[in-house]
Design an enzyme around this catalytic site. Structure first.
Site, PDB file in Angstrom:
ATOM      1  NE  ARG A   1      -2.194  -1.727   3.364  1.00 15.93           N
ATOM      2  CZ  ARG A   1      -2.275  -2.947   3.873  1.00 15.93           C
ATOM      3  NH1 ARG A   1      -3.104  -3.808   3.353  1.00 15.93           N
ATOM      4  NH2 ARG A   1      -1.547  -3.305   4.901  1.00 15.93           N
TER       5      ARG A   1
ATOM      6  CD  GLU B   1       1.033 -10.213  18.075  1.00 13.33           C
ATOM      7  OE1 GLU B   1       0.505  -9.757  17.038  1.00 13.33           O
ATOM      8  OE2 GLU B   1       0.404 -10.496  19.104  1.00 13.33           O
TER       9      GLU B   1
HETATM   10  P1  AMP Z   1       4.234  -2.258  12.139  1.00  8.68           P
HETATM   11  O1  AMP Z   1       5.503  -2.794  11.555  1.00  8.68           O
HETATM   12  O2  AMP Z   1       3.792  -2.976  13.376  1.00  8.68           O
HETATM   13  O3  AMP Z   1       4.285  -0.754  12.324  1.00  8.68           O
HETATM   14  O4  AMP Z   1       3.081  -2.571  11.087  1.00  8.68           O
HETATM   15  C1  AMP Z   1       2.916  -1.769   9.968  1.00  8.68           C
HETATM   16  C2  AMP Z   1       2.602  -2.567   8.735  1.00  8.68           C
HETATM   17  O5  AMP Z   1       1.624  -3.585   8.980  1.00  8.68           O
HETATM   18  C3  AMP Z   1       2.024  -1.635   7.691  1.00  8.68           C
HETATM   19  O6  AMP Z   1       2.617  -1.943   6.434  1.00  8.68           O
HETATM   20  C4  AMP Z   1       0.536  -1.901   7.705  1.00  8.68           C
HETATM   21  O7  AMP Z   1       0.025  -1.911   6.403  1.00  8.68           O
HETATM   22  C5  AMP Z   1       0.362  -3.252   8.407  1.00  8.68           C
HETATM   23  N1  AMP Z   1      -0.610  -3.206   9.537  1.00  8.68           N
HETATM   24  C6  AMP Z   1      -0.319  -3.389  10.855  1.00  8.68           C
HETATM   25  N2  AMP Z   1      -1.414  -3.306  11.642  1.00  8.68           N
HETATM   26  C7  AMP Z   1      -2.448  -3.027  10.795  1.00  8.68           C
HETATM   27  C8  AMP Z   1      -3.865  -2.789  10.987  1.00  8.68           C
HETATM   28  N3  AMP Z   1      -4.450  -2.812  12.207  1.00  8.68           N
HETATM   29  N4  AMP Z   1      -4.616  -2.513   9.896  1.00  8.68           N
HETATM   30  C9  AMP Z   1      -4.042  -2.470   8.651  1.00  8.68           C
HETATM   31  N5  AMP Z   1      -2.739  -2.684   8.415  1.00  8.68           N
HETATM   32  C10 AMP Z   1      -1.929  -2.971   9.454  1.00  8.68           C
END
Ligand code: AMP
Length: 175
Positions: free
Chosen positions: A58, A95
């Site tokens: 995205r 996670e």
């Molecule tokens: P993080 O590495 O934990 O910051 O996760 C970010 C990535 O995971 C991004 O590329 C988001 O598109 C996806 N992502 C994580 N949590 C969500 C959520 N609740 N809804 C949509 N996309 C998410």
């Protein structure tokens, strides 16, 4: 218009307890898409930038539009094995388990000024891995910009603690 209203929430996707913030509804709405890109670009108007880096997938859609608007080049940061030329990889923790993102070695030159773009920041793990890749290439990270922030997961704060300027357009509570 309120961008928040154009983002769809899918409960328990991809697993129980996650509220998936689905931006495809924002992208499909011409006014919302334009407003989101305008707001992402706004902090950088008038700054000299060389590249926008977008995180698969995205981040490609939003980052491509932002790069066009800023007259900057676009650099795709991709999942493992997708880029055809020589790459650098960074592994980061999820996670459960780990993931890898890659960048072409010649995509960014030392000293180039880069803005990172993705749709959403949660824990910040993905963005920090992206920043690691860009920094290893010698890029100057001007800022990181996201449409959605999940502040309870602390990612934007982690980036700020690492000295990165962060801008986000909409915040949602929860995971
Ligand atoms: P993080 O590495 O934990 O910051 O996760 C970010 C990535 O995971 C991004 O590329 C988001 O598109 C996806 N992502 C994580 N949590 C969500 C959520 N609740 N809804 C949509 N996309 C998410």
């Amino acid at each position: 218009m309120n961008l928040r209203d154009s983002i769809r929430t899918i409960p328990d996707y991809p697993k129980a307890g996650i509220q998936f913030r689905d931006i495809t509804t924002l992208l499909a709405d011409a006014r919302a898409f334009r407003q989101a890109v305008d707001e992402l670009v706004q902090p950088f108007a008038g700054l000299k930038l060389d590249k926008v880096a977008g995180i698969e997938a995205r981040g490609f859609i939003l980052g491509g539009a932002v790069a066009h608007q800023l007259s900057a080049g676009f650099v795709p940061l991709r999942k493992k094995g997708k880029l055809p030329h020589r790459t650098r990889a960074v592994e980061y923790a999820l996670e459960y388990g780990t993931d890898v993102i890659e960048m072409h070695l010649d995509a960014v030159h030392p000293g180039e000024r880069v803005v990172l773009v993705d749709d959403l920041i949660a824990t910040g793990g993905t963005a920090l891995a992206a920043i690691d890749l860009l920094t290893q290439a010698g890029a100057v990270i001007v800022a990181a910009a996201f449409v959605v922030d999940l502040p309870e997961l602390g990612g934007a704060d982690r980036l700020r603690e690492a000295g990165i300027e962060v801008s986000t357009l909409v915040a949602f509570e929860g995971h």
